[in-house]
Design an enzyme around this catalytic site. Structure first.
Site, PDB file in Angstrom:
ATOM      1  N   ASP A  42       1.648  -5.983  17.443  1.00 11.02           N
ATOM      2  CA  ASP A  42       2.799  -5.445  16.709  1.00 11.02           C
ATOM      3  C   ASP A  42       3.186  -4.063  17.232  1.00 11.02           C
ATOM      4  O   ASP A  42       3.470  -3.153  16.448  1.00 11.02           O
ATOM      5  CB  ASP A  42       2.510  -5.393  15.213  1.00 11.02           C
ATOM      6  CG  ASP A  42       3.783  -5.220  14.379  1.00 11.02           C
ATOM      7  OD1 ASP A  42       4.852  -5.687  14.839  1.00 11.02           O
ATOM      8  OD2 ASP A  42       3.722  -4.606  13.306  1.00 11.02           O
ATOM      9  N   SER A  73       0.821  -1.208   0.000  1.00 11.47           N
ATOM     10  CA  SER A  73       0.000   0.000   0.000  1.00 11.47           C
ATOM     11  C   SER A  73       0.856   1.260   0.000  1.00 11.47           C
ATOM     12  O   SER A  73       2.060   1.222   0.236  1.00 11.47           O
ATOM     13  CB  SER A  73      -0.909   0.015   1.225  1.00 11.47           C
ATOM     14  OG  SER A  73      -0.128   0.095   2.412  1.00 11.47           O
TER      15      SER A  73
END
Length: 366
Positions: free
Chosen positions: A155, A40
């Site tokens: 994360d 992206s």
């Protein structure tokens, strides 16, 4: 909210309730690129019409190429959107709405212009434990909020801690919910088993293939706090396999050369976070009651830890370089790496003297 992915076409709808079904191009104009990832690009977007939930007209728009996504990636994107739709918290990046056209998905998110938290810290000329404590307290409060709602980030790392503006050093936003997952039920702390995360910040139970839950985020925060105070990572090795061994054994230390100016309360907080057994690791809500978090401002303001800035600057340069070379660890690649395969790649942590000495010393003591 009922939005779902179809195998061929992906998601439909908007994150905001009651919005009209306008095409993306009818609502937004895309501007300059703000960043990019494996699948992206993030671009500045300006709305042509009011957007529900905000008075702003400027947004960060994540543009994702459909052709680049596998079915697994598509499911991950669905999961990310479903979780972000639920969260409205001042310290979490907000998703306002999302669109698709035949070739791309568009995620319209809150625009923050302050950059990464660590980038701001390394520009300081003076740095105190009060400044560090206030940041850590915000992170813990935010993650406690998410954990109470059964959301695990999975994360947490410096790249995912952003600042809203160029003037406020404490208004932090937690970003990137690409690996986030829901946990629920009586055994929520052992509900997940996917191997994912980022080397250096991943919790030992993930590396050991054990079931896990929200407490993996506590471990990651512990690593972040260690770096925030000492200026370098607690676990270091040029070799990925060796790095994982250190994490699984919890081999780190507070090297006197770099930690003598850091208070015992601050070190104790880190010790509480970097506990190998997650069943003995406290929650974010519990850690908010820790002595360092609740200490009075005058005392913490007087604890000058500017000596850590030089090490942090050196580590930060190498971190940014590594980030430009290696993108986020995909879950399937992490799984291969933990299983001993070589496909994960050769990973190099910051090779500064501080990190090397700290880990070598820990290994020698153990």
């Amino acid at each position: 909210m009922g939005n779902s992915f179809k195998k061929a076409h992906g998601l439909k709808g908007s994150a905001s309730k009651g919005s009209k079904e306008l095409a993306f191009k009818d609502k937004y104009t895309l501007g300059k690129e703000l960043g990019s990832g494996a699948f992206s690009v993030v671009r500045l977007g300006t709305s042509k019409v009011p957007v529900a939930g905000t008075e702003s007209r400027d947004f960060a728009i994540k543009v994702i190429q459909k052709a680049s996504l596998s079915e697994e990636d598509l499911q991950g994107l669905k999961q990310e959107i479903e979780i972000m739709k639920e969260i409205e918290h001042r310290h979490v990046i907000r998703l306002y709405e999302y669109f698709q056209d035949p070739k791309e998905y568009f995620l319209v998110t809150e625009l923050v212009e302050g950059g990464e938290l660590f980038e701001r810290i390394v520009k300081k000329s003076r740095y105190s434990e009060l400044e560090a404590r206030d940041c850590v307290k915000t992170i813990l409060e935010t993650m406690a909020f998410l954990h109470e709602r059964g959301i695990v980030h999975r994360d947490l790392k410096p790249e995912n801690l952003l600042l809203t503006s160029k003037t406020d050093d404490a208004d932090i936003k937690v970003a990137d919910f690409g690996f986030a997952k829901h946990v629920a039920g009586a055994d929520a702390d052992h509900a997940l088993d996917t191997q994912c995360g980022t080397p250096g910040y991943v919790a030992p139970e993930i590396l050991k293939h054990n079931a896990y839950g929200t407490l993996v985020d506590v471990w990651s925060i512990g690593v972040i706090v260690y770096i925030m105070l000492g200026g370098y990572p607690p676990f270091y090795s040029d070799n990925q396999t060796e790095l994982f061994k250190l994490i699984k054994k919890g081999l780190y230390q507070f090297h006197p050369k770099y930690w003598e100016h850091i208070s015992e309360d601050a070190k104790d907080l880190i010790r509480n976070m970097l506990v190998i057994n997650p069943d003995h690791r406290p929650s974010c809500a519990t850690l908010l009651k820790h002595a360092w978090i609740t200490h009075d401002e005058d005392t913490l303001s007087g604890r000058d830890i500017s000596g850590s800035l030089a090490e942090m600057r050196a580590w930060n340069v190498k971190r940014k370089f590594r980030g430009a070379v290696n993108t986020i660890v995909a879950a399937r690649r992490m799984s291969n790496a933990i299983g001993g395969a070589t496909g994960f790649g050769h990973h190099t942590e910051p090779g500064d003297e501080a990190a090397a000495e700290a880990t070598e010393g820990a290994a020698a003591e153990n």
